[in-house]
Design an enzyme around this catalytic site. Structure first.
Site, short mmCIF file in Angstrom:
data_model
loop_
_atom_site.label_atom_id
_atom_site.label_comp_id
_atom_site.label_asym_id
_atom_site.label_seq_id
_atom_site.Cartn_x
_atom_site.Cartn_y
_atom_site.Cartn_z
N TYR A 24 0.84 -1.20 0.00
CA TYR A 24 0.00 0.00 0.00
C TYR A 24 0.88 1.25 0.00
O TYR A 24 0.64 2.21 0.71
CB TYR A 24 -0.92 -0.02 1.22
CG TYR A 24 -2.19 0.80 1.06
CD1 TYR A 24 -3.13 0.50 0.08
CD2 TYR A 24 -2.46 1.87 1.92
CE1 TYR A 24 -4.30 1.23 -0.05
CE2 TYR A 24 -3.63 2.61 1.80
CZ TYR A 24 -4.55 2.29 0.82
OH TYR A 24 -5.71 3.01 0.68
N SER A 26 2.92 4.03 -2.78
CA SER A 26 2.39 4.99 -3.75
C SER A 26 1.52 4.31 -4.81
O SER A 26 0.37 4.70 -5.02
CB SER A 26 3.56 5.72 -4.43
OG SER A 26 3.10 6.59 -5.44
N GLN A 85 9.89 -8.87 -3.13
CA GLN A 85 8.83 -9.72 -3.69
C GLN A 85 9.16 -11.21 -3.63
O GLN A 85 8.29 -12.01 -3.22
CB GLN A 85 8.55 -9.31 -5.14
CG GLN A 85 7.70 -8.07 -5.26
CD GLN A 85 7.31 -7.76 -6.70
OE1 GLN A 85 7.41 -8.61 -7.58
NE2 GLN A 85 6.86 -6.54 -6.94
N HIS A 107 5.47 -4.47 -12.65
CA HIS A 107 6.82 -4.45 -13.21
C HIS A 107 7.24 -5.90 -13.41
O HIS A 107 7.03 -6.75 -12.53
CB HIS A 107 7.77 -3.73 -12.26
CG HIS A 107 9.18 -3.58 -12.76
ND1 HIS A 107 9.49 -3.46 -14.10
CD2 HIS A 107 10.36 -3.51 -12.10
CE1 HIS A 107 10.80 -3.32 -14.24
NE2 HIS A 107 11.35 -3.35 -13.03
N GLY A 133 2.28 6.90 -8.52
CA GLY A 133 1.00 6.57 -7.92
C GLY A 133 0.12 7.77 -7.64
O GLY A 133 -1.09 7.75 -7.86
N GLU A 226 21.30 27.22 -12.73
CA GLU A 226 21.53 27.00 -14.16
C GLU A 226 21.59 25.53 -14.55
O GLU A 226 21.28 25.18 -15.70
CB GLU A 226 22.83 27.70 -14.59
CG GLU A 226 22.78 29.21 -14.50
CD GLU A 226 21.68 29.82 -15.37
OE1 GLU A 226 21.32 29.21 -16.40
OE2 GLU A 226 21.18 30.91 -15.01
N GLU A 230 16.46 24.98 -13.30
CA GLU A 230 15.78 25.28 -14.56
C GLU A 230 15.52 24.04 -15.42
O GLU A 230 14.81 24.12 -16.42
CB GLU A 230 16.58 26.31 -15.36
CG GLU A 230 16.58 27.68 -14.70
CD GLU A 230 17.18 28.76 -15.58
OE1 GLU A 230 17.20 28.58 -16.82
OE2 GLU A 230 17.65 29.77 -15.04
N SER A 251 15.23 30.47 -26.49
CA SER A 251 15.81 31.51 -27.36
C SER A 251 16.60 30.88 -28.50
O SER A 251 17.03 29.73 -28.42
CB SER A 251 16.73 32.41 -26.53
OG SER A 251 17.91 31.70 -26.17
#
Length: 328
Positions: A24, A26, A85, A107, A133, A226, A230, A251
């Site tokens: 239980y 995410s 698992q 997965h 999740g 930088e 960003e 730009s």
């Protein structure tokens, strides 16, 4: 490639089944709540002393021990971490995986690498949202969803794909589209993407660029903005508009500089390393290494975590994220 959408998929194959979601976190919470809210009979298999047990009770979920849930369920959906698992399967689930049941994953790791070997008389399927999740739950509540994958490794009952697609529909994935794949393809591409770009490549690129600026005498704060801060703006543009759309949004100077310099950073040596990493994934070398690491108590992983935590970029970043209101 086959893509399934909402109007092509039915809940018929799963509407009368008991679905046990094991875990239980995410993904476990999001998928369990979505399936429950879509009208399916969902129970949870959790550790009684685990942190998730209380949260699941608060969410009004039907909570049982892992063994009780595995025994009662028609479909056992494994959403605990890859590395635990096999242990949980062997200890609590294997003996209750009786004929005609479905063992499901988000997965393909443990099935693909043979760390879990189910009996021949059960279905083995995958339902994998391609989003965290929290996003799976959030978009479902908004009446939409996220894309996903389905796969069938073993089809004992003859309707394993219908079961996987029914679960995908209940989670909200077919509202956007679900791609049919294989356990092999999902596992190998997922690991490659994580290691080379999403988690490994991008973090090392950020750190290397940050260190280059700081070593050249620029302030760590400017270097962080930088090379790290960003990055989200650019990733969001690529996510929303693709590479061409991103280039159109920056730009001309940034576009020319990026297009003419990028192959000096990601060059033939980088591509050779990518191919080597992919080969390690395909041949199972990474899976063996990760298994040994867990058997040894994750000593290397914990050391690497400590080094990452102590790096200058994290100390500067924490302060700047607080300044920007991104972190408390």
């Amino acid at each position: 490639m086959k893509i399934y959408y909402d109007n092509e998929v039915s809940l018929d194959a799963v509407k009368d089944k008991v679905i046990a979601v094991i875990g239980y976190g995410s993904q476990g919470r999001a998928q369990a709540l979505n399936m429950r809210d879509s009208g399916l009979n969902v129970i949870l298999g959790l550790r009684p002393d685990g942190r998730s047990w209380k949260k699941a009770i608060e969410d009004n979920m039907n909570v049982k021990t892992i063994e009780e849930a595995a025994k009662e369920a028609d479909i056992i959906h494994m959403l605990i971490p890859d590395e635990v698992q096999p242990i949980v399967y062997k200890k609590y689930i294997e003996k209750h995986l009786t004929e005609g049941k479905t063992l499901s994953f988000s997965h393909g790791y443990n099935i693909h690498y043979g760390l879990i070997i189910p009996p021949d008389n059960v279905n083995v399927t995958m339902v994998a949202p391609k989003a965290p999740g929290v996003k799976v739950r959030e978009t479902y509540l908004e009446g939409f969803g996220v894309p996903g994958l389905v796969a069938v490794e073993q089809d004992y009952t003859g309707n394993a794909l219908d079961i996987a697609l029914g679960m995908a529909k209940a989670i909200g994935l077919t509202r956007v589209g679900v791609i049919k794949t294989t356990f092999k393809e999902e596992t190998e591409t997922d690991l490659f993407g994580e290691q080379v770009v999403l988690c490994g490549g991008v973090t090392e690129l950020i750190k290397a660029a940050f260190e280059t600026l700081v070593e050249a005498g620029y302030s760590p704060e400017m270097a962080y903005f930088e090379t790290c801060h960003e990055l989200k703006l650019i990733v969001d543009l690529i996510y929303q508009r693709g590479l061409e759309g991103m280039w159109q949004s920056v730009s001309n100077t940034a576009e020319y500089g990026g297009l003419t310099r990028r192959k000096r950073v990601i060059n033939e040596e980088s591509r050779k390393a990518m191919k080597e990493i992919l080969k390690e994934i395909q041949e199972g070398d990474f899976a063996k290494e990760w298994s040994l690491e867990n058997q040894a108590g994750a000593v290397k992983l914990n050391a690497l975590r400590r080094l990452e935590r102590e790096h200058l970029i994290e100390k500067v970043g924490k302060r700047l994220r607080k300044m920007c209101g991104l972190e408390k």
